[in-house]
Design a protein around this motif. Sequence first.
Motif, PDB file in Angstrom:
ATOM      1  N   SER A  14      44.614  53.605 -16.010  1.00  0.00           N
ATOM      2  CA  SER A  14      44.418  51.761 -15.082  1.00  0.00           C
ATOM      3  C   SER A  14      44.521  50.931 -16.633  1.00  0.00           C
ATOM      4  O   SER A  14      45.689  49.985 -16.168  1.00  0.00           O
ATOM      5  CB  SER A  14      42.940  51.341 -15.287  1.00  0.00           C
ATOM      6  OG  SER A  14      42.579  50.255 -14.707  1.00  0.00           O
ATOM      7  N   VAL A  15      43.946  51.163 -17.910  1.00  0.00           N
ATOM      8  CA  VAL A  15      44.740  50.379 -18.894  1.00  0.00           C
ATOM      9  C   VAL A  15      45.785  50.184 -18.301  1.00  0.00           C
ATOM     10  O   VAL A  15      46.663  49.738 -19.083  1.00  0.00           O
ATOM     11  CB  VAL A  15      44.077  50.867 -20.037  1.00  0.00           C
ATOM     12  CG1 VAL A  15      44.729  50.335 -21.068  1.00  0.00           C
ATOM     13  CG2 VAL A  15      42.506  50.830 -19.759  1.00  0.00           C
ATOM     14  N   ALA A  16      46.815  51.492 -18.820  1.00  0.00           N
ATOM     15  CA  ALA A  16      48.646  51.255 -18.844  1.00  0.00           C
ATOM     16  C   ALA A  16      48.537  50.484 -17.854  1.00  0.00           C
ATOM     17  O   ALA A  16      50.080  50.417 -18.283  1.00  0.00           O
ATOM     18  CB  ALA A  16      48.486  52.758 -18.708  1.00  0.00           C
ATOM     19  N   GLU A  17      48.598  50.718 -16.816  1.00  0.00           N
ATOM     20  CA  GLU A  17      49.309  49.510 -15.400  1.00  0.00           C
ATOM     21  C   GLU A  17      49.087  48.427 -16.062  1.00  0.00           C
ATOM     22  O   GLU A  17      49.691  47.770 -15.786  1.00  0.00           O
ATOM     23  CB  GLU A  17      49.094  50.252 -13.998  1.00  0.00           C
ATOM     24  CG  GLU A  17      48.136  51.760 -13.591  1.00  0.00           C
ATOM     25  CD  GLU A  17      47.951  51.538 -12.355  1.00  0.00           C
ATOM     26  OE1 GLU A  17      46.550  51.282 -12.395  1.00  0.00           O
ATOM     27  OE2 GLU A  17      47.633  53.003 -11.663  1.00  0.00           O
ATOM     28  N   SER A  18      47.566  48.338 -16.855  1.00  0.00           N
ATOM     29  CA  SER A  18      47.344  46.255 -16.934  1.00  0.00           C
ATOM     30  C   SER A  18      48.433  45.845 -18.148  1.00  0.00           C
ATOM     31  O   SER A  18      49.113  45.041 -17.934  1.00  0.00           O
ATOM     32  CB  SER A  18      45.525  46.309 -17.054  1.00  0.00           C
ATOM     33  OG  SER A  18      45.028  46.513 -16.477  1.00  0.00           O
ATOM     34  N   ASP A  44      56.579  52.164 -16.952  1.00  0.00           N
ATOM     35  CA  ASP A  44      57.508  52.222 -18.366  1.00  0.00           C
ATOM     36  C   ASP A  44      56.775  52.301 -19.162  1.00  0.00           C
ATOM     37  O   ASP A  44      56.387  51.175 -19.905  1.00  0.00           O
ATOM     38  CB  ASP A  44      58.172  50.603 -17.971  1.00  0.00           C
ATOM     39  CG  ASP A  44      59.182  50.737 -19.034  1.00  0.00           C
ATOM     40  OD1 ASP A  44      59.499  51.594 -19.703  1.00  0.00           O
ATOM     41  OD2 ASP A  44      59.232  49.232 -20.091  1.00  0.00           O
ATOM     42  N   LEU A  45      57.064  53.685 -19.647  1.00  0.00           N
ATOM     43  CA  LEU A  45      56.166  53.826 -20.788  1.00  0.00           C
ATOM     44  C   LEU A  45      56.600  55.348 -21.429  1.00  0.00           C
ATOM     45  O   LEU A  45      56.863  56.137 -20.957  1.00  0.00           O
ATOM     46  CB  LEU A  45      54.131  54.711 -21.265  1.00  0.00           C
ATOM     47  CG  LEU A  45      53.944  54.736 -19.734  1.00  0.00           C
ATOM     48  CD1 LEU A  45      53.818  56.456 -19.768  1.00  0.00           C
ATOM     49  CD2 LEU A  45      52.698  54.482 -19.385  1.00  0.00           C
ATOM     50  N   ARG A  46      55.920  55.975 -22.659  1.00  0.00           N
ATOM     51  CA  ARG A  46      56.208  57.272 -22.917  1.00  0.00           C
ATOM     52  C   ARG A  46      55.283  57.325 -23.792  1.00  0.00           C
ATOM     53  O   ARG A  46      54.508  56.972 -23.502  1.00  0.00           O
ATOM     54  CB  ARG A  46      57.420  56.853 -24.598  1.00  0.00           C
ATOM     55  CG  ARG A  46      57.849  58.063 -25.234  1.00  0.00           C
ATOM     56  CD  ARG A  46      58.129  58.019 -26.307  1.00  0.00           C
ATOM     57  NE  ARG A  46      58.059  57.229 -27.575  1.00  0.00           N
ATOM     58  CZ  ARG A  46      56.952  58.706 -28.520  1.00  0.00           C
ATOM     59  NH1 ARG A  46      57.384  60.069 -28.613  1.00  0.00           N
ATOM     60  NH2 ARG A  46      56.429  57.815 -29.559  1.00  0.00           N
TER      61      ARG A  46
END
Length: 228
Positions: A14-18, A44-46
């Motif tokens: 959830s934190v990553a999505e935000s 869009d992350l590593r």
Amino acid sequence: MNIIIFGAGRVGESVAESLVSEQNDITVIDQDPARVRALEERLDLRGVVGNGIQPSVLAEAGAKDADMIIACAALDESNLVVCKVAHDVFQVPTTIARLRSPEFEEGGALLGKAGFAVDHVICPEESVMRYIHQLIDYPEALQVVQFAEGRVCLTVVRAAAGATLTGYRIGDIRERLPNVPMRVVALYRQDAEVPLDADTRILPGDEVFVLAAADQIRRVLAAIHAVD
């Protein structure tokens, strides 16, 4: 901003999505390759597979250049150690830990720079309870989000036929409610966002997103949801 998220469970996801939506550079650490791969494919992350309490894994995740680390794994002790290592070894400026135990208070000596070096504490369970209390306090609202230490609220409310503002243009709000400072910031109709301008009308069934002072929320809800 370069941000490392430790833990790819529900909270970490959830934190990553935000944060990804805010155009940050995100790296997620988790020991489960499947979780990491799923997030990399969807966002869009590593991803880095490994135990984030190990300095070598934090280094691989780019801790040397990180502006913030958010430790939200399942165990308090893991999150505490990650923040300590990130601060002491890599001098990460801001550390945030998900902690379930009420014995770790933000600002307390244990979480200070000489302790576990945790700048801020997040507790999902506490957030859920605050959300439930807000819905109890404002049953007409679909959602209430507080800002500025609770002084300002973003409120989502479904427009009812016959309410004070339903059927009127956004440009008519000031005339209809001259003593209620408020701003409509978004409007959804049949799950689609409606472009806003002064001539946009609020129709029955619309989901109206309103920004207003906290002490005006009941008047805002009455104007959009209550029938005259």
